[in-house]
Design a protein around this motif. Structure first.
Motif, PDB file in Angstrom:
ATOM      1  N   GLU A 218      48.944 -34.309  30.141  1.00 14.87           N
ATOM      2  CA  GLU A 218      49.096 -33.028  30.825  1.00 14.87           C
ATOM      3  C   GLU A 218      47.943 -32.744  31.781  1.00 14.87           C
ATOM      4  O   GLU A 218      48.094 -31.970  32.736  1.00 14.87           O
ATOM      5  N   ALA A 219      46.787 -33.337  31.527  1.00 11.37           N
ATOM      6  CA  ALA A 219      45.637 -33.123  32.412  1.00 11.37           C
ATOM      7  C   ALA A 219      45.936 -33.748  33.765  1.00 11.37           C
ATOM      8  O   ALA A 219      46.457 -34.840  33.868  1.00 11.37           O
ATOM      9  N   THR A 220      45.594 -33.032  34.800  1.00 15.99           N
ATOM     10  CA  THR A 220      45.930 -33.518  36.137  1.00 15.99           C
ATOM     11  C   THR A 220      44.937 -32.982  37.141  1.00 15.99           C
ATOM     12  O   THR A 220      44.044 -32.208  36.810  1.00 15.99           O
ATOM     13  N   GLY A 221      45.105 -33.379  38.367  1.00 12.70           N
ATOM     14  CA  GLY A 221      44.287 -32.887  39.460  1.00 12.70           C
ATOM     15  C   GLY A 221      45.143 -32.780  40.695  1.00 12.70           C
ATOM     16  O   GLY A 221      46.319 -33.134  40.689  1.00 12.70           O
ATOM     17  N   SER A 222      44.588 -32.282  41.758  1.00 19.98           N
ATOM     18  CA  SER A 222      45.372 -32.121  42.975  1.00 19.98           C
ATOM     19  C   SER A 222      44.490 -32.386  44.178  1.00 19.98           C
ATOM     20  O   SER A 222      43.269 -32.505  44.061  1.00 19.98           O
ATOM     21  N   ALA A 223      45.130 -32.446  45.321  1.00 18.60           N
ATOM     22  CA  ALA A 223      44.376 -32.615  46.561  1.00 18.60           C
ATOM     23  C   ALA A 223      43.534 -31.378  46.828  1.00 18.60           C
ATOM     24  O   ALA A 223      43.906 -30.260  46.464  1.00 18.60           O
ATOM     25  N   GLY A 224      42.405 -31.575  47.480  1.00 16.32           N
ATOM     26  CA  GLY A 224      41.520 -30.469  47.789  1.00 16.32           C
ATOM     27  C   GLY A 224      41.945 -29.724  49.041  1.00 16.32           C
ATOM     28  O   GLY A 224      42.834 -30.165  49.774  1.00 16.32           O
ATOM     29  N   PRO A 225      41.334 -28.585  49.314  1.00 18.55           N
ATOM     30  CA  PRO A 225      41.699 -27.778  50.494  1.00 18.55           C
ATOM     31  C   PRO A 225      41.641 -28.553  51.795  1.00 18.55           C
ATOM     32  O   PRO A 225      42.501 -28.386  52.659  1.00 18.55           O
ATOM     33  N   ALA A 226      40.638 -29.407  51.951  1.00 17.28           N
ATOM     34  CA  ALA A 226      40.527 -30.158  53.203  1.00 17.28           C
ATOM     35  C   ALA A 226      41.719 -31.079  53.415  1.00 17.28           C
ATOM     36  O   ALA A 226      42.136 -31.330  54.544  1.00 17.28           O
ATOM     37  N   SER A 227      42.278 -31.598  52.320  1.00 16.05           N
ATOM     38  CA  SER A 227      43.429 -32.489  52.437  1.00 16.05           C
ATOM     39  C   SER A 227      44.705 -31.734  52.768  1.00 16.05           C
ATOM     40  O   SER A 227      45.654 -32.304  53.298  1.00 16.05           O
ATOM     41  N   LEU A 228      44.741 -30.448  52.440  1.00 19.16           N
ATOM     42  CA  LEU A 228      45.966 -29.674  52.589  1.00 19.16           C
ATOM     43  C   LEU A 228      46.030 -28.851  53.865  1.00 19.16           C
ATOM     44  O   LEU A 228      47.038 -28.201  54.138  1.00 19.16           O
ATOM     45  N   ILE A 229      44.945 -28.853  54.664  1.00 18.89           N
ATOM     46  CA  ILE A 229      44.942 -28.034  55.873  1.00 18.89           C
ATOM     47  C   ILE A 229      46.074 -28.423  56.810  1.00 18.89           C
ATOM     48  O   ILE A 229      46.816 -27.566  57.315  1.00 18.89           O
ATOM     49  N   GLY A 230      46.231 -29.710  57.069  1.00 15.55           N
ATOM     50  CA  GLY A 230      47.273 -30.159  57.974  1.00 15.55           C
ATOM     51  C   GLY A 230      48.654 -29.757  57.491  1.00 15.55           C
ATOM     52  O   GLY A 230      49.509 -29.339  58.286  1.00 15.55           O
ATOM     53  N   LEU A 231      48.897 -29.857  56.185  1.00 15.45           N
ATOM     54  CA  LEU A 231      50.190 -29.468  55.632  1.00 15.45           C
ATOM     55  C   LEU A 231      50.429 -27.975  55.813  1.00 15.45           C
ATOM     56  O   LEU A 231      51.529 -27.546  56.180  1.00 15.45           O
ATOM     57  N   ARG A 232      49.396 -27.165  55.584  1.00 18.20           N
ATOM     58  CA  ARG A 232      49.542 -25.711  55.727  1.00 18.20           C
ATOM     59  C   ARG A 232      49.844 -25.335  57.169  1.00 18.20           C
ATOM     60  O   ARG A 232      50.689 -24.475  57.437  1.00 18.20           O
ATOM     61  N   LEU A 233      49.159 -25.967  58.093  1.00 17.96           N
ATOM     62  CA  LEU A 233      49.395 -25.659  59.495  1.00 17.96           C
ATOM     63  C   LEU A 233      50.794 -26.091  59.928  1.00 17.96           C
ATOM     64  O   LEU A 233      51.453 -25.417  60.711  1.00 17.96           O
ATOM     65  N   ALA A 234      51.223 -27.244  59.418  1.00 18.68           N
ATOM     66  CA  ALA A 234      52.558 -27.723  59.763  1.00 18.68           C
ATOM     67  C   ALA A 234      53.643 -26.778  59.262  1.00 18.68           C
ATOM     68  O   ALA A 234      54.725 -26.692  59.852  1.00 18.68           O
ATOM     69  N   LYS A 235      53.359 -26.058  58.188  1.00 23.77           N
ATOM     70  CA  LYS A 235      54.312 -25.097  57.642  1.00 23.77           C
ATOM     71  C   LYS A 235      54.214 -23.728  58.307  1.00 23.77           C
ATOM     72  O   LYS A 235      54.971 -22.819  57.972  1.00 23.77           O
ATOM     73  N   GLY A 236      53.240 -23.578  59.234  1.00 24.60           N
ATOM     74  CA  GLY A 236      53.097 -22.302  59.906  1.00 24.60           C
ATOM     75  C   GLY A 236      52.305 -21.285  59.121  1.00 24.60           C
ATOM     76  O   GLY A 236      52.392 -20.084  59.374  1.00 24.60           O
ATOM     77  N   GLU A 237      51.522 -21.734  58.157  1.00 24.77           N
ATOM     78  CA  GLU A 237      50.721 -20.819  57.358  1.00 24.77           C
ATOM     79  C   GLU A 237      49.442 -20.442  58.095  1.00 24.77           C
ATOM     80  O   GLU A 237      49.043 -21.086  59.067  1.00 24.77           O
ATOM     81  N   VAL A 238      48.783 -19.405  57.608  1.00 27.22           N
ATOM     82  CA  VAL A 238      47.532 -18.966  58.207  1.00 27.22           C
ATOM     83  C   VAL A 238      46.490 -20.057  58.048  1.00 27.22           C
ATOM     84  O   VAL A 238      46.332 -20.631  56.975  1.00 27.22           O
ATOM     85  N   ALA A 239      45.824 -20.369  59.122  1.00 27.02           N
ATOM     86  CA  ALA A 239      44.794 -21.395  59.068  1.00 27.02           C
ATOM     87  C   ALA A 239      43.674 -20.956  58.151  1.00 27.02           C
ATOM     88  O   ALA A 239      43.280 -19.791  58.146  1.00 27.02           O
TER      89      ALA A 239
END
Length: 302
Positions: A218-239
């Motif tokens: 059950e223990a897990t991790g995820s990508a950090g904010p720097a890795s997700l910036i491009g995805l957020r921008l591609a979705k039209g989210e606030v930078a």
């Protein structure tokens, strides 16, 4: 008994070519029986037996902590390969040890980003602190140190891995404390991912056997904010960093195309609403232009 030459000098011992004694010794009967049962389970997962070589190498590494001549012979026997074929694979991949190592393999990323963020300094600090070089193991057998080209976690640079578990945003001081805790037997928690275990236990999991420790799966991790910036921008989210009150800069989703970008990419040219950028728009080529068909228009020699 030492033979003395006629001149009264002790002759030089014969030069060793470093060739291993052949054939490799067998595993003890009970060990071989256990490994054969595990190997049978691994091989059954693949349509062709040879495809099971990589997990079988992890399996024998889990037994002795590195891939021994005995382990190579075992893999060859199970897959109907030669020991030369198995050796070629085991020496190609750096995850397979060629000699005895520590319970904890500490890998410091020294690739470009981690290096400039402090990875080189961490590696030098640990070499001096532990008294070992790259690929060497401490005298107590607890820690093996190595530099790694990339841990695939650049947004957490500099990164250290212990038995392939992440320790993010490290400093020379935190890395030194980490190896001290490992050598002292204190509990060490990775930044993300499963709880830490020994190198042999990790190797067995890499062979494809489940981690049976409570809560480990059950223990897990995820990508950090720097890795997700491009995805957020591609979705039209606030930078990120532009505020959350709705007045921040919002980038349109890529499918809609940025209205301010000209269709040809030339400055000053306005793009119509919804027009894709010059990088996204279909380009006319000889294959799609009826007036300019692809290929030669005349027979060879004309």
């Amino acid at each position: 008994m030492t033979t003395v030459s006629s001149r009264g000098q002790t002759p030089e011992p014969p030069t060793s070519l470093g060739m291993p004694a052949l054939p490799a010794p067998e595993y003890p009967a009970e060990v071989r029986a256990r490994l054969e049962a595990d190997a049978k389970e691994v091989i059954a997962r693949y349509p062709g037996p040879r495809s099971a070589l990589l997990p079988l190498l992890h399996l024998v590494q889990a037994e002795e902590g590195h891939v021994t001549r005995t382990g190579i012979r075992f893999c060859a026997d199970q897959l109907d390969l030669t020991t030369a074929e198995v050796t070629a694979v085991s020496t190609f991949y750096s995850m397979y040890r060629r000699k005895t190592g520590g319970d904890y393999q500490v890998g410091v990323c020294t690739n470009t980003l981690c290096a400039v963020m402090g990875g080189d300094a961490i590696f030098e600090e640990l070499k001096e602190h532990l008294g070992v070089g790259n690929g060497e193991t401490t005298e107590d057998g607890a820690v093996s140190l190595e530099h790694i080209e990339c841990n695939a976690a650049c947004d957490f640079a500099p990164v250290v891995m212990v038995n392939w578990e992440f320790f993010d945003n490290q400093t020379p001081e935190s890395a030194r404390q980490l190896v001290d805790d490992l050598r002292a037997g204190r509990t060490v928690e990775p930044t993300r991912g499963a709880p830490l275990c020994t190198f042999k236990e990790t190797a067995r999991m890499l062979a494809g056997f489940p981690d049976e420790r409570p809560g480990a799966v059950e223990a897990t991790g995820s990508a950090g904010p720097a890795s997700l910036i491009g995805l957020r921008l591609a979705k039209g989210e606030v930078a990120p960093g532009r505020g959350t009150d709705g007045a921040g800069h919002v980038v349109s989703p890529r499918t809609a195309g940025p209205a301010e970008e000209p269709p040809s990419g030339h400055p000053g040219e306005q793009a119509p609403p919804g027009h894709p950028s010059s990088h996204d728009a279909p380009q006319e080529t000889s294959a799609s232009d009826d007036q300019h068909p692809a290929g030669p228009t005349a027979e060879e020699g004309e």
